[in-house]
Scaffold this motif. Structure first.
Motif, PDB file in Angstrom:
ATOM      1  N   SER A 114      47.211  52.251  75.941  1.00  0.00           N
ATOM      2  CA  SER A 114      45.885  51.847  75.460  1.00  0.00           C
ATOM      3  C   SER A 114      45.698  50.348  75.625  1.00  0.00           C
ATOM      4  O   SER A 114      44.643  49.879  76.065  1.00  0.00           O
ATOM      5  CB  SER A 114      45.714  52.217  73.981  1.00  0.00           C
ATOM      6  OG  SER A 114      45.774  53.608  73.808  1.00  0.00           O
ATOM      7  N   PHE A 159      40.028  56.330  68.586  1.00  0.00           N
ATOM      8  CA  PHE A 159      40.625  56.397  69.925  1.00  0.00           C
ATOM      9  C   PHE A 159      42.008  57.024  69.839  1.00  0.00           C
ATOM     10  O   PHE A 159      42.477  57.350  68.749  1.00  0.00           O
ATOM     11  CB  PHE A 159      40.629  55.023  70.609  1.00  0.00           C
ATOM     12  CG  PHE A 159      41.658  54.053  70.072  1.00  0.00           C
ATOM     13  CD1 PHE A 159      41.645  53.665  68.743  1.00  0.00           C
ATOM     14  CD2 PHE A 159      42.641  53.517  70.903  1.00  0.00           C
ATOM     15  CE1 PHE A 159      42.592  52.770  68.251  1.00  0.00           C
ATOM     16  CE2 PHE A 159      43.595  52.626  70.411  1.00  0.00           C
ATOM     17  CZ  PHE A 159      43.562  52.254  69.090  1.00  0.00           C
ATOM     18  N   GLU A 160      42.666  57.215  70.999  1.00  0.00           N
ATOM     19  CA  GLU A 160      43.918  57.979  71.069  1.00  0.00           C
ATOM     20  C   GLU A 160      43.705  59.302  70.292  1.00  0.00           C
ATOM     21  O   GLU A 160      42.653  59.920  70.418  1.00  0.00           O
ATOM     22  CB  GLU A 160      45.099  57.150  70.535  1.00  0.00           C
ATOM     23  CG  GLU A 160      45.337  55.880  71.385  1.00  0.00           C
ATOM     24  CD  GLU A 160      46.527  55.052  70.911  1.00  0.00           C
ATOM     25  OE1 GLU A 160      47.233  55.435  69.976  1.00  0.00           O
ATOM     26  OE2 GLU A 160      46.760  53.980  71.517  1.00  0.00           O
ATOM     27  N   ASP A 173      39.769  59.080  75.989  1.00  0.00           N
ATOM     28  CA  ASP A 173      40.716  59.806  75.140  1.00  0.00           C
ATOM     29  C   ASP A 173      40.206  61.209  74.797  1.00  0.00           C
ATOM     30  O   ASP A 173      41.005  62.129  74.561  1.00  0.00           O
ATOM     31  CB  ASP A 173      41.015  59.017  73.856  1.00  0.00           C
ATOM     32  CG  ASP A 173      42.068  57.937  74.076  1.00  0.00           C
ATOM     33  OD1 ASP A 173      43.020  58.172  74.853  1.00  0.00           O
ATOM     34  OD2 ASP A 173      41.947  56.847  73.470  1.00  0.00           O
ATOM     35  N   LYS A 215      44.745  57.768  64.888  1.00  0.00           N
ATOM     36  CA  LYS A 215      45.455  58.990  64.495  1.00  0.00           C
ATOM     37  C   LYS A 215      44.475  60.078  64.092  1.00  0.00           C
ATOM     38  O   LYS A 215      43.424  59.823  63.517  1.00  0.00           O
ATOM     39  CB  LYS A 215      46.388  58.701  63.315  1.00  0.00           C
ATOM     40  CG  LYS A 215      47.580  57.848  63.686  1.00  0.00           C
ATOM     41  CD  LYS A 215      48.490  58.537  64.685  1.00  0.00           C
ATOM     42  CE  LYS A 215      49.560  57.583  65.166  1.00  0.00           C
ATOM     43  NZ  LYS A 215      50.010  57.856  66.521  1.00  0.00           N
ATOM     44  N   GLN A 222      51.113  56.139  72.602  1.00  0.00           N
ATOM     45  CA  GLN A 222      50.123  55.733  73.595  1.00  0.00           C
ATOM     46  C   GLN A 222      49.807  54.232  73.515  1.00  0.00           C
ATOM     47  O   GLN A 222      49.085  53.694  74.368  1.00  0.00           O
ATOM     48  CB  GLN A 222      48.835  56.568  73.395  1.00  0.00           C
ATOM     49  CG  GLN A 222      47.924  56.615  74.623  1.00  0.00           C
ATOM     50  CD  GLN A 222      46.618  57.377  74.366  1.00  0.00           C
ATOM     51  OE1 GLN A 222      46.545  58.189  73.441  1.00  0.00           O
ATOM     52  NE2 GLN A 222      45.606  57.119  75.181  1.00  0.00           N
ATOM     53  N   ARG A 230      42.168  64.871  76.317  1.00  0.00           N
ATOM     54  CA  ARG A 230      42.631  65.941  75.421  1.00  0.00           C
ATOM     55  C   ARG A 230      41.889  67.252  75.637  1.00  0.00           C
ATOM     56  O   ARG A 230      42.002  68.179  74.823  1.00  0.00           O
ATOM     57  CB  ARG A 230      42.526  65.453  73.971  1.00  0.00           C
ATOM     58  CG  ARG A 230      43.634  64.436  73.647  1.00  0.00           C
ATOM     59  CD  ARG A 230      43.316  63.527  72.471  1.00  0.00           C
ATOM     60  NE  ARG A 230      44.418  62.584  72.247  1.00  0.00           N
ATOM     61  CZ  ARG A 230      44.618  61.469  72.956  1.00  0.00           C
ATOM     62  NH1 ARG A 230      43.808  61.162  73.953  1.00  0.00           N
ATOM     63  NH2 ARG A 230      45.652  60.674  72.688  1.00  0.00           N
TER      64      ARG A 230
END
Lengths: 138, 130, 102
Positions: free
Chosen positions: B19, C33-34, C65, C9, B15, C69
């Motif tokens: 991002s 994030f992510e 984020d 992560k 990502q 999800r």
């Protein structure tokens, strides 16, 4: 190559073992270029990054270039602040004896050979990281 | 404020590039300056002109290219990382005797010194990776 | 000014959040994030570690984020602030450096 006298604290953060991914090698390539810019450079090895500095790496059997000798040349590039996290070593059953001895020659002290690798505990490392202006992670 | 951005992964698998794109758009909208976006490791693949993503998907190299054109962004692909991974501009193609090049308009290939310079010149350097 | 640490992560996949919390100086900020947003969720194996770290560092999580999800802002651990990309940009300006825990 000097940037109008600006000197920042640059930290190169290494948390990955060598060979499984390219990050260790390409991080080293950045550091060698960075040395020409007269910035205040620190290298940090934590977590699996400590494996980058082990002695006796032998890549003959995996068909990849062994770049571990380059770490011992960092002193010639005037890189003399290499920090290894104590807890990361301990968690992995490693001691400093498993690592290369990294040295530099101190021009202000009649070129005496001095250690450039420092094993530091998490509190000290935390302080070092917090003082940086620029942190590059690989 | 002046930002430097580092992107360490290619498009789609991670990502990171998405991002970074959102971050850069927000920063520009807020009136900040983007000093440089530096593509390193597999991040160099964000500069490919040869990707053909499905029509209903984003085309990241083109998005970067268009954003750069609109805002005068400096998109720099690391030469050493690019050579390893087969990313070439016209000059590199000629120099290495290859028969094609694949860098999207708006990107340029240069050395790692450009990354260090971005660290020195930017107020903040933000890295997106794996 | 303190540092901003950004973690992308899941704590179920990597040790990056644990390492970040081990080394982030008191008073610094952490943005999840992510896949890192998974670390911001209540009732996981890792929730206590995050809640306990709140006395030393402030936590933020990137809303877009979370939504992507299929997770819910309402399940974010109390005390973690949900922000958008504009908030992410503001956070970087409010801190002296940005460290990415790759």
């Amino acid at each position: 190559m000097e940037e109008e006298g600006i000197v920042k604290k640059f930290c190169y953060m290494n948390r990955k073992a060598p060979y499984g991914t390219i990050y260790a090698l390409e991080s080293l390539e950045v550091v060698l270029i960075a040395a020409a810019f007269d910035q205040d450079i620190s290298l940090v090895f934590a977590d699996d990054g400590v494996y980058q500095l082990t002695k006796n790496q032998d890549t003959d059997g995996i068909g990849m270039k062994n770049f571990s000798k380059t770490y011992s040349a960092l002193g010639d590039y005037d890189i003399k602040k290499i920090y290894v996290e104590k807890e990361s070593l301990e968690e992995r059953g490693l001691t400093t004896d498993d690592l290369q001895a990294l040295k530099y020659e101190d021009e202000d002290d009649d070129w005496a050979e001095k250690d450039s690798l420092f094993v530091v505990g998490r509190d000290e490392l935390s302080k070092i990281i917090n003082e940086q202006d620029v942190v590059l992670s690989f | 404020m002046k930002f430097g951005i580092v992107i360490n992964e290619g498009p789609y698998t991670h990502q990171a590039s998405d991002s970074a794109l959102q971050f850069v758009k927000s920063a520009l909208a807020k009136g900040h300056e983007i000093f440089r976006i530096f593509f390193y490791h597999d991040g160099v693949n964000n500069g490919t002109s040869l990707g053909v993503p499905p029509q209903d998907d984003r085309n990241l190299p083109n998005e970067w290219s268009e954003l750069a054109e609109k805002n005068g962004l400096d998109l720099v692909v690391c030469v050493a990382a690019a050579q390893r991974r087969g990313m070439l501009d016209e000059d590199e193609m000629k120099r290495h005797g290859k028969d094609s090049n694949n860098l999207v308009k708006g990107f340029r290939i240069s050395g790692l010194g450009q990354l260090i310079e971005a660290g020195i010149q930017s107020d903040r350097l933000v890295t997106f990776g794996d | 000014m303190s540092a901003l640490h950004i973690v992308n992560k899941s704590p179920f996949e990597r040790n990056s959040l644990a390492s970040c919390l081990r080394l982030a100086a008191k008073g610094s900020a952490v943005l999840l994030f992510e896949d890192g947003v998974i670390g911001a969720m209540k009732n996981t194996k890792h929730s206590d570690a995050v809640a306990n770290a709140m006395s030393d560092v402030s936590f933020y999580v990137l809303g877009p984020d979370i939504k992507a999800r299929g997770l819910n802002d309402g399940n974010v651990i109390d005390g973690i602030k949900v922000i958008d990309y504009d908030g992410f940009v503001d956070l970087t300006t409010e801190h002296k450096s940005v460290q990415s825990w790759l």
